[in-house]
Scaffold this active site. Structure first.
Site, mmCIF file in Angstrom:
data_model
loop_
_atom_site.group_PDB
_atom_site.id
_atom_site.type_symbol
_atom_site.label_atom_id
_atom_site.label_comp_id
_atom_site.label_asym_id
_atom_site.label_seq_id
_atom_site.Cartn_x
_atom_site.Cartn_y
_atom_site.Cartn_z
ATOM 1 N N PRO A 25 5.042 -4.781 -0.266
ATOM 2 C CG PRO A 25 7.206 -3.896 -0.256
ATOM 3 C CD PRO A 25 6.346 -4.957 0.390
ATOM 4 N N GLY A 26 4.322 -3.321 -3.423
ATOM 5 C CA GLY A 26 4.420 -3.512 -4.869
ATOM 6 C C GLY A 26 4.814 -2.186 -5.498
ATOM 7 N NE ARG A 27 0.365 2.364 -5.914
ATOM 8 C CZ ARG A 27 -0.670 2.194 -6.761
ATOM 9 N NH1 ARG A 27 -0.617 2.713 -7.957
ATOM 10 N NH2 ARG A 27 -1.744 1.532 -6.380
ATOM 11 C CE1 TYR A 31 -0.690 -3.786 -8.733
ATOM 12 C CE2 TYR A 31 0.202 -1.700 -7.962
ATOM 13 C CZ TYR A 31 -0.190 -3.000 -7.711
ATOM 14 O OH TYR A 31 -0.063 -3.526 -6.446
ATOM 15 N N GLY A 37 0.765 -1.245 0.000
ATOM 16 C CA GLY A 37 0.000 0.000 0.000
ATOM 17 C C GLY A 37 0.789 1.284 0.000
ATOM 18 C CB CYS A 60 -12.841 2.079 -30.891
ATOM 19 S SG CYS A 60 -11.821 2.033 -32.360
HETATM 20 N N1 LLP Z 1 -0.851 -7.146 -0.778
HETATM 21 C C1 LLP Z 1 -2.122 -7.353 -1.171
HETATM 22 C C2 LLP Z 1 -2.918 -8.338 -0.469
HETATM 23 C C3 LLP Z 1 -2.653 -6.614 -2.252
HETATM 24 O O1 LLP Z 1 -3.912 -6.818 -2.628
HETATM 25 C C4 LLP Z 1 -1.852 -5.653 -2.910
HETATM 26 C C5 LLP Z 1 -2.373 -4.865 -4.019
HETATM 27 C C6 LLP Z 1 -0.519 -5.480 -2.466
HETATM 28 C C7 LLP Z 1 -0.059 -6.242 -1.391
HETATM 29 C C8 LLP Z 1 0.415 -4.487 -3.102
HETATM 30 O O2 LLP Z 1 -0.035 -3.201 -2.929
HETATM 31 P P1 LLP Z 1 0.859 -1.945 -3.349
HETATM 32 O O3 LLP Z 1 2.041 -1.901 -2.399
HETATM 33 O O4 LLP Z 1 1.305 -2.127 -4.731
HETATM 34 O O5 LLP Z 1 -0.040 -0.798 -3.169
HETATM 35 N N2 LLP Z 1 -4.005 -1.839 -10.100
HETATM 36 C C9 LLP Z 1 -4.029 -0.805 -9.075
HETATM 37 C C10 LLP Z 1 -3.473 -1.302 -7.765
HETATM 38 C C11 LLP Z 1 -4.188 -2.505 -7.223
HETATM 39 C C12 LLP Z 1 -3.564 -3.047 -5.975
HETATM 40 C C13 LLP Z 1 -4.139 -4.374 -5.622
HETATM 41 N N3 LLP Z 1 -3.572 -4.982 -4.477
HETATM 42 C C14 LLP Z 1 -3.280 0.420 -9.599
HETATM 43 O O6 LLP Z 1 -2.828 0.407 -10.731
HETATM 44 O O7 LLP Z 1 -3.188 1.429 -8.898
#
Ligand code: LLP
Length: 388
Positions: free
Chosen positions: A271-273, A368, A235, A338
């Site tokens: 963490p992802g983003r 993403y 997040g 389109c």
């Molecule tokens: N853990 C869980 C259980 C999750 O569902 C997610 C993301 C993460 C970790 C990683 O979250 P982050 O650190 O990346 O915020 N497609 C959307 C984001 C969807 C996130 C879904 N879950 C976008 O492009 O903003």
């Protein structure tokens, strides 16, 4: 890092037009160095935690290899992500498994290999995990994904811990879920999991999560449940502008006090983003420039098929010309599909002489972006490349 040299955009010292010489547009280019820096910063902020990169943000193999080498773990939600993580060298003991509809194949593969934890999304999932554990003859390590019912300051699509959400276990079922896991011989309860939502940049949201986690741990401990590990989910957001991003150090300062005195042994983050968003650019080519309705529409060869975020969430990404030029004039950058929603950037300042064939860079697209690219309008998926 993106810089202009002699009027040409460079990524980590490589001219973007050179990258485009070998690749069809649209394509994604990543700074490996930035991913490595961010991975190191996250680990430094939480030296004793498992930092499990959420593969849903990006599953490009060279980036995964670098993250695995940097000592991170992985967070996967499908058999495909599980396989990608294993192929990149993440050891099973550093992989956490998420999802509200994990396939039996994913359950079996991850339990058989000894995954760090499977985050239980529902009490109804317990018999499925028990059956998978029996089938492979090994106990499953399970964390309870608790939904504390928090309203976070983010896009509604990115709220997953709000009341009424279909993710996680609601408070009324927490104690029963913990007891059921503890009673099953095939399951081993390793702790609690939370994921408060994505693109969280406000400190007050992290404080709200900290309070909720503390209350949840105390409530379960009072019911006789041992909580060894807290998984804080992912997040941590980025600003998508020139403004600096919140840092893992900021996060550590906020969250640390909430676990004090609870006797929790281990922490996990997903963490992802934050790790990859800033490292990626989407490079697109101008196909046509159209003047209509008093506006300048710059139509490029990759839109919601290559980068879905603007269409799906109204996300704003900066768009920079690869060849710098003055003066600048307003432009609306649109994709080739389109759909009225196929707008990459509604209002950006781009060189007045922008012409078909010119390249544009869509910034902060490393998370993403490629992972959500699709084949709409029968377009090929964008290619990906890392700059070393
Ligand atoms: N853990 C869980 C259980 C999750 O569902 C997610 C993301 C993460 C970790 C990683 O979250 P982050 O650190 O990346 O915020 N497609 C959307 C984001 C969807 C996130 C879904 N879950 C976008 O492009 O903003």
């Amino acid at each position: 890092m993106l810089t202009y040299r002699q009027g040409i955009l460079h990524l980590d010292g490589r001219p973007v037009p050179d990258l485009a010489a070998g690749l069809p547009t649209p394509f994604y280019a990543y700074s490996l160095r930035l991913v490595q820096q961010r991975a190191a910063a996250f680990r430094q902020a939480f030296p004793d935690a498992l930092v499990a990169f959420a593969l849903k943000a990006n599953r490009f193999a060279p980036l995964l290899h670098a993250l695995a080498r940097a000592g991170l773990g992985a967070d996967v939600v499908s058999l495909g992500e599980w396989r990608a993580a294993r192929a990149a060298g993440f050891p099973p003991a550093r992989i956490v498994v998420n999802g509200n509809a994990k396939s039996d194949a994913l359950l079996r593969a991850s339990i058989a290999a000894g995954a760090h934890s499977l985050n239980l999304d529902a009490v109804e999932e317990i018999p499925r995990i028990v059956a998978a554990a029996r089938a492979v003859g090994r106990p499953a390590r399970v964390a309870l994904r608790l939904n504390p019912g928090l309203d976070m300051h983010t896009h509604p699509h990115l709220q997953v811990a709000a009341p009424g959400s279909h993710f996680g276990i609601p408070p009324a079922q927490w104690v029963d879920a913990a007891r059921a896991v503890q009673q099953a011989r095939e399951l081993h309860l390793v702790g609690l999991h939370f994921h408060a939502g994505s693109q969280l940049t406000a400190a007050q949201d992290w404080h709200a999560l900290g309070r909720a986690v503390r209350e949840a741990v105390q409530r379960l401990q009072a019911a006789g449940v041992t909580v060894d590990t807290v998984n804080w989910g992912g997040g941590l957001g980025v600003t998508y502008t020139d403004a600096p991003d919140p840092t893992p150090q900021d996060l550590a300062a906020v969250l640390g006090p909430y676990l004090e005195g609870l006797g929790v042994q281990g922490q996990v983050f997903e963490p992802g983003r934050w790790l990859v968003a800033r490292a990626g650019v989407l490079v697109v080519r101008v196909v046509q420039v159209k003047h209509a309705w008093g506006r300048r529409f710059v139509a490029v060869d990759g839109g919601m098929n290559a980068l879905l975020r603007p269409a799906l969430y109204g996300a704003r990404h900066r768009v920079w010309p690869v060849r710098a030029g003055e003066p600048r004039q307003p432009a609306t950058v649109v994709g080739p599909n389109c759909e009225s929603a196929d707008v990459l950037a509604p209002e950006v300042a781009l060189p007045a002489d922008l012409a078909p064939g010119d390249l544009l860079a869509v910034l902060d697209a490393g998370a993403y972006g490629a992972s959500m690219a699709n084949g709409y309008n029968a377009r090929p998926l964008p290619r990906e490349v890392v700059v070393l």
